[in-house]
Write a protein that holds these residues in place. Structure first.
Motif, PDB file in Angstrom:
ATOM      1  N   UNK A 179       0.833  -1.210   0.000  1.00  0.00           N
ATOM      2  CA  UNK A 179       0.000   0.000   0.000  1.00  0.00           C
ATOM      3  C   UNK A 179       0.866   1.258   0.000  1.00  0.00           C
ATOM      4  N   UNK A 180       1.902   1.279   0.805  1.00  0.00           N
ATOM      5  CA  UNK A 180       2.803   2.432   0.843  1.00  0.00           C
ATOM      6  C   UNK A 180       3.529   2.582  -0.495  1.00  0.00           C
ATOM      7  N   UNK A 181       3.888   1.469  -1.130  1.00  0.00           N
ATOM      8  CA  UNK A 181       4.527   1.516  -2.449  1.00  0.00           C
ATOM      9  C   UNK A 181       3.586   2.150  -3.471  1.00  0.00           C
ATOM     10  N   UNK A 182       2.315   1.783  -3.441  1.00  0.00           N
ATOM     11  CA  UNK A 182       1.331   2.359  -4.364  1.00  0.00           C
ATOM     12  C   UNK A 182       1.150   3.847  -4.092  1.00  0.00           C
ATOM     13  N   UNK A 183       1.113   4.242  -2.814  1.00  0.00           N
ATOM     14  CA  UNK A 183       0.969   5.660  -2.478  1.00  0.00           C
ATOM     15  C   UNK A 183       2.162   6.478  -2.975  1.00  0.00           C
ATOM     16  N   UNK A 184       3.356   5.973  -2.773  1.00  0.00           N
ATOM     17  CA  UNK A 184       4.551   6.705  -3.216  1.00  0.00           C
ATOM     18  C   UNK A 184       4.590   6.782  -4.739  1.00  0.00           C
ATOM     19  N   UNK A 185       4.272   5.680  -5.425  1.00  0.00           N
ATOM     20  CA  UNK A 185       4.257   5.701  -6.889  1.00  0.00           C
ATOM     21  C   UNK A 185       3.214   6.679  -7.419  1.00  0.00           C
ATOM     22  N   UNK A 186       2.049   6.721  -6.778  1.00  0.00           N
ATOM     23  CA  UNK A 186       1.006   7.667  -7.200  1.00  0.00           C
ATOM     24  C   UNK A 186       1.448   9.103  -6.978  1.00  0.00           C
ATOM     25  N   UNK A 187       2.065   9.379  -5.845  1.00  0.00           N
ATOM     26  CA  UNK A 187       2.564  10.727  -5.568  1.00  0.00           C
ATOM     27  C   UNK A 187       3.607  11.150  -6.598  1.00  0.00           C
ATOM     28  N   UNK A 188       4.523  10.248  -6.899  1.00  0.00           N
ATOM     29  CA  UNK A 188       5.590  10.581  -7.846  1.00  0.00           C
ATOM     30  C   UNK A 188       5.030  10.769  -9.251  1.00  0.00           C
ATOM     31  N   UNK A 189       4.043   9.975  -9.646  1.00  0.00           N
ATOM     32  CA  UNK A 189       3.471  10.100 -10.989  1.00  0.00           C
ATOM     33  C   UNK A 189       2.539  11.307 -11.133  1.00  0.00           C
ATOM     34  N   UNK A 190       1.858  11.680 -10.054  1.00  0.00           N
ATOM     35  CA  UNK A 190       0.913  12.804 -10.127  1.00  0.00           C
ATOM     36  C   UNK A 190       1.551  14.156  -9.827  1.00  0.00           C
ATOM     37  N   UNK A 191       2.706  14.165  -9.227  1.00  0.00           N
ATOM     38  CA  UNK A 191       3.316  15.440  -8.854  1.00  0.00           C
ATOM     39  C   UNK A 191       3.663  16.333 -10.045  1.00  0.00           C
ATOM     40  N   UNK A 192       4.068  15.829 -11.212  1.00  0.00           N
ATOM     41  CA  UNK A 192       4.308  16.761 -12.323  1.00  0.00           C
ATOM     42  C   UNK A 192       3.048  17.525 -12.733  1.00  0.00           C
ATOM     43  N   UNK A 193       1.927  16.828 -12.747  1.00  0.00           N
ATOM     44  CA  UNK A 193       0.664  17.469 -13.138  1.00  0.00           C
ATOM     45  C   UNK A 193       0.244  18.489 -12.083  1.00  0.00           C
ATOM     46  N   UNK A 237       2.146  20.066  -9.837  1.00  0.00           N
ATOM     47  CA  UNK A 237       3.080  21.164  -9.619  1.00  0.00           C
ATOM     48  C   UNK A 237       3.224  22.092 -10.821  1.00  0.00           C
ATOM     49  N   UNK A 238       2.845  21.651 -12.011  1.00  0.00           N
ATOM     50  CA  UNK A 238       3.073  22.474 -13.199  1.00  0.00           C
ATOM     51  C   UNK A 238       2.281  23.777 -13.159  1.00  0.00           C
ATOM     52  N   UNK A 239       1.059  23.727 -12.665  1.00  0.00           N
ATOM     53  CA  UNK A 239       0.239  24.943 -12.619  1.00  0.00           C
ATOM     54  C   UNK A 239       0.839  25.982 -11.687  1.00  0.00           C
ATOM     55  N   UNK A 240       1.482  25.541 -10.637  1.00  0.00           N
ATOM     56  CA  UNK A 240       2.040  26.469  -9.654  1.00  0.00           C
ATOM     57  C   UNK A 240       3.467  26.891  -9.980  1.00  0.00           C
ATOM     58  N   UNK A 241       4.289  25.960 -10.437  1.00  0.00           N
ATOM     59  CA  UNK A 241       5.711  26.244 -10.615  1.00  0.00           C
ATOM     60  C   UNK A 241       6.151  26.412 -12.066  1.00  0.00           C
ATOM     61  N   UNK A 242       5.361  25.965 -12.994  1.00  0.00           N
ATOM     62  CA  UNK A 242       5.737  26.097 -14.403  1.00  0.00           C
ATOM     63  C   UNK A 242       6.917  25.199 -14.740  1.00  0.00           C
ATOM     64  N   UNK A 243       7.932  25.768 -15.371  1.00  0.00           N
ATOM     65  CA  UNK A 243       9.094  24.989 -15.801  1.00  0.00           C
ATOM     66  C   UNK A 243       9.922  24.489 -14.623  1.00  0.00           C
ATOM     67  N   UNK A 244       9.825  25.164 -13.488  1.00  0.00           N
ATOM     68  CA  UNK A 244      10.577  24.721 -12.310  1.00  0.00           C
ATOM     69  C   UNK A 244      10.019  23.429 -11.717  1.00  0.00           C
ATOM     70  N   UNK A 245       8.852  23.008 -12.198  1.00  0.00           N
ATOM     71  CA  UNK A 245       8.275  21.762 -11.687  1.00  0.00           C
ATOM     72  C   UNK A 245       9.136  20.557 -12.048  1.00  0.00           C
ATOM     73  N   UNK A 246       9.930  20.662 -13.111  1.00  0.00           N
ATOM     74  CA  UNK A 246      10.818  19.554 -13.491  1.00  0.00           C
ATOM     75  C   UNK A 246      11.837  19.302 -12.379  1.00  0.00           C
ATOM     76  N   UNK A 247      12.425  20.366 -11.872  1.00  0.00           N
ATOM     77  CA  UNK A 247      13.394  20.244 -10.788  1.00  0.00           C
ATOM     78  C   UNK A 247      12.704  19.759  -9.514  1.00  0.00           C
ATOM     79  N   UNK A 248      11.538  20.309  -9.227  1.00  0.00           N
ATOM     80  CA  UNK A 248      10.813  19.921  -8.016  1.00  0.00           C
ATOM     81  C   UNK A 248      10.392  18.457  -8.064  1.00  0.00           C
TER      82      UNK A 248
END
Length: 134
Positions: free
Chosen positions: A46-60, A62-73
């Motif tokens: 369950x924790x593995x699924x949560x971490x994978x979901x966080x990592x996969x959804x974070x670009x989407x 963070x992009x609205x807030x950070x723009x191009x800096x979301x790649x680094x974040x």
């Protein structure tokens, strides 16, 4: 079965039979240890699924807030959370009995850990023997 002649009664057969029974007995005695484990396997998955979901959804997210800096974040988030998850898996199973981690991962050597903690515990005793005001 050996007395009836169904199975050969020679030394090699007896040795293999005893080896098989010992392996079965060893597997049987591991069952309570698996049931009394600190964390069930479902929690780790369950924790593995949560971490994978966080990592996969974070670009989407963070992009609205950070723009191009979301790649680094996203790179920092991925490095931090996946590394923390792998570290938690190693702490959960330091001898890699459940094969949580890759084959080339560094695992904790419990012998070294015990020696280091024992050395740290006797350090204060040795230091107390050489007090400057004695």
């Amino acid at each position: 079965a050996m007395d009836d002649g169904v199975v050969a009664g020679d030394t090699a057969t007896k040795g293999m039979l005893l080896k098989g029974m010992n392996k079965l007995r060893g597997s049987y005695t591991k069952i309570p240890n698996k049931l009394a484990g600190r964390m069930p396997l479902a929690y780790t998955q369950f924790v593995q699924i949560l971490v994978d979901t966080l990592v996969l959804m974070s670009p989407i997210a963070l992009y609205a807030e950070l723009g191009a800096y979301s790649v680094i974040a996203v790179g920092i988030i991925t490095l931090f959370y996946t590394g923390l998850l792998n570290l938690a898996k190693i702490f959960l199973d330091p001898l890699n009995n459940e094969n949580y981690c890759e084959e080339d991962a560094n695992f904790m050597d419990l012998g070294v850990l015990i020696r280091e903690s024992n050395d740290a515990s006797t350090q204060w005793k040795r230091a107390g023997e050489r007090l400057p005001f004695d």
